[in-house]
Motif scaffolding. Structure first.
Motif, PDB file in Angstrom:
ATOM      1  N   MET A   1       0.855  -1.173   0.000  1.00  0.00           N
ATOM      2  CA  MET A   1       0.000   0.000   0.000  1.00  0.00           C
ATOM      3  C   MET A   1       0.900   1.235   0.000  1.00  0.00           C
ATOM      4  SD  MET A   1      -3.208   0.941   2.429  1.00  0.00           S
ATOM      5  CE  MET A   1      -2.380   1.265   3.956  1.00  0.00           C
ATOM      6  N   GLU A   2       0.585   2.151  -0.898  1.00  0.00           N
ATOM      7  CA  GLU A   2       1.404   3.348  -1.032  1.00  0.00           C
ATOM      8  C   GLU A   2       0.545   4.600  -1.114  1.00  0.00           C
ATOM      9  OE1 GLU A   2       4.574   3.460  -3.838  1.00  0.00           O
ATOM     10  OE2 GLU A   2       4.826   1.291  -3.809  1.00  0.00           O
ATOM     11  N   ARG A   3       1.149   5.714  -0.688  1.00  0.00           N
ATOM     12  CA  ARG A   3       0.555   7.039  -0.880  1.00  0.00           C
ATOM     13  C   ARG A   3       1.201   7.614  -2.127  1.00  0.00           C
ATOM     14  NH1 ARG A   3      -2.184  10.418   2.032  1.00  0.00           N
ATOM     15  NH2 ARG A   3      -1.817   9.256   3.928  1.00  0.00           N
ATOM     16  N   MET A   4       0.363   8.022  -3.070  1.00  0.00           N
ATOM     17  CA  MET A   4       0.854   8.616  -4.309  1.00  0.00           C
ATOM     18  C   MET A   4       0.390  10.066  -4.339  1.00  0.00           C
ATOM     19  SD  MET A   4       0.255   7.184  -8.191  1.00  0.00           S
ATOM     20  CE  MET A   4       0.982   5.603  -7.789  1.00  0.00           C
ATOM     21  N   THR A   5       1.329  10.977  -4.509  1.00  0.00           N
ATOM     22  CA  THR A   5       1.021  12.401  -4.609  1.00  0.00           C
ATOM     23  C   THR A   5       1.362  12.848  -6.022  1.00  0.00           C
ATOM     24  OG1 THR A   5       1.542  12.726  -2.268  1.00  0.00           O
ATOM     25  CG2 THR A   5       1.465  14.695  -3.650  1.00  0.00           C
ATOM     26  N   ILE A   6       0.357  13.341  -6.726  1.00  0.00           N
ATOM     27  CA  ILE A   6       0.507  13.788  -8.108  1.00  0.00           C
ATOM     28  C   ILE A   6       0.480  15.310  -8.106  1.00  0.00           C
ATOM     29  CG2 ILE A   6      -0.468  13.682 -10.429  1.00  0.00           C
ATOM     30  CD1 ILE A   6      -1.911  11.064  -9.447  1.00  0.00           C
ATOM     31  N   LEU A   7       1.505  15.924  -8.684  1.00  0.00           N
ATOM     32  CA  LEU A   7       1.636  17.378  -8.705  1.00  0.00           C
ATOM     33  C   LEU A   7       1.662  17.871 -10.145  1.00  0.00           C
ATOM     34  CD1 LEU A   7       4.513  17.546  -6.090  1.00  0.00           C
ATOM     35  CD2 LEU A   7       2.096  17.973  -5.659  1.00  0.00           C
ATOM     36  N   GLY A   8       1.034  19.008 -10.389  1.00  0.00           N
ATOM     37  CA  GLY A   8       1.064  19.592 -11.725  1.00  0.00           C
ATOM     38  C   GLY A   8      -0.130  20.495 -11.957  1.00  0.00           C
ATOM     39  N   ARG A   9      -0.489  20.655 -13.221  1.00  0.00           N
ATOM     40  CA  ARG A   9      -1.694  21.400 -13.604  1.00  0.00           C
ATOM     41  C   ARG A   9      -2.759  20.350 -13.866  1.00  0.00           C
ATOM     42  NH1 ARG A   9       2.286  23.861 -16.616  1.00  0.00           N
ATOM     43  NH2 ARG A   9       1.447  23.011 -18.552  1.00  0.00           N
ATOM     44  N   LEU A  10      -3.589  20.124 -12.891  1.00  0.00           N
ATOM     45  CA  LEU A  10      -4.505  18.988 -12.891  1.00  0.00           C
ATOM     46  C   LEU A  10      -5.942  19.454 -13.055  1.00  0.00           C
ATOM     47  CD1 LEU A  10      -2.889  17.243  -9.797  1.00  0.00           C
ATOM     48  CD2 LEU A  10      -2.236  16.995 -12.214  1.00  0.00           C
ATOM     49  N   GLN A  11      -6.646  18.837 -13.946  1.00  0.00           N
ATOM     50  CA  GLN A  11      -8.072  19.096 -14.148  1.00  0.00           C
ATOM     51  C   GLN A  11      -8.824  17.970 -13.431  1.00  0.00           C
ATOM     52  OE1 GLN A  11      -9.136  21.855 -15.659  1.00  0.00           O
ATOM     53  NE2 GLN A  11      -7.008  22.415 -16.020  1.00  0.00           N
ATOM     54  N   THR A  12      -9.199  18.221 -12.179  1.00  0.00           N
ATOM     55  CA  THR A  12      -9.796  17.149 -11.375  1.00  0.00           C
ATOM     56  C   THR A  12     -11.083  16.607 -11.989  1.00  0.00           C
ATOM     57  OG1 THR A  12     -10.862  18.798  -9.951  1.00  0.00           O
ATOM     58  CG2 THR A  12      -8.739  17.926  -9.217  1.00  0.00           C
ATOM     59  N   GLU A  13     -11.810  17.440 -12.750  1.00  0.00           N
ATOM     60  CA  GLU A  13     -13.077  16.987 -13.341  1.00  0.00           C
ATOM     61  C   GLU A  13     -12.848  15.814 -14.294  1.00  0.00           C
ATOM     62  OE1 GLU A  13     -11.913  20.262 -14.163  1.00  0.00           O
ATOM     63  OE2 GLU A  13     -12.660  21.011 -12.259  1.00  0.00           O
ATOM     64  N   SER A  14     -11.738  15.807 -15.001  1.00  0.00           N
ATOM     65  CA  SER A  14     -11.448  14.704 -15.916  1.00  0.00           C
ATOM     66  C   SER A  14     -10.457  13.704 -15.320  1.00  0.00           C
ATOM     67  CB  SER A  14     -10.899  15.236 -17.245  1.00  0.00           C
ATOM     68  OG  SER A  14      -9.658  15.881 -17.053  1.00  0.00           O
ATOM     69  N   PHE A  15      -9.536  14.174 -14.492  1.00  0.00           N
ATOM     70  CA  PHE A  15      -8.471  13.301 -14.006  1.00  0.00           C
ATOM     71  C   PHE A  15      -8.957  12.320 -12.940  1.00  0.00           C
ATOM     72  CE2 PHE A  15      -3.690  13.320 -12.674  1.00  0.00           C
ATOM     73  CZ  PHE A  15      -3.475  12.169 -13.409  1.00  0.00           C
ATOM     74  N   LEU A  16      -9.819  12.755 -12.033  1.00  0.00           N
ATOM     75  CA  LEU A  16     -10.279  11.835 -10.985  1.00  0.00           C
ATOM     76  C   LEU A  16     -11.050  10.646 -11.558  1.00  0.00           C
ATOM     77  CD1 LEU A  16     -11.188  14.295  -8.092  1.00  0.00           C
ATOM     78  CD2 LEU A  16      -9.160  12.840  -8.314  1.00  0.00           C
TER      79      LEU A  16
END
Length: 80
Positions: A1-16
């Motif tokens: 089990m891992e915690r993944m942190t994604i950083l950048g210019r993220l469009q949560t409406e499409s990315f999630l």
């Protein structure tokens, strides 16, 4: 089990939804603990090889997302 942190210019409406579909295709359990336009944090559970594939997929992501960095760390087991 891992915690993944994604950083950048993220469009949560499409990315999630994309993250949900990609994790399901890989057979991974995942739970988003934080999401905004600059950072998404999720807990991913499964074989390390499949978590590696999840990281690779997220680094490419949907076309409207720009990922600058993905950080991974071991996540502690949660107890109920």
């Amino acid at each position: 089990m891992e915690r993944m942190t994604i950083l950048g210019r993220l469009q949560t409406e499409s990315f999630l939804p994309w993250i949900n579909r990609h994790a399901a295709k890989l057979g991974l359990e995942q739970r988003v603990s934080h999401a905004d336009r600059c950072r998404i944090e999720l807990i991913v559970r499964g074989p390390v090889e499949l978590i590696d594939a999840m990281e690779m997929g997220c680094s490419l992501g949907p076309i409207d997302v720009w990922v600058d960095d993905i950080q991974r760390a071991e996540a502690a087991e949660e107890t109920a």
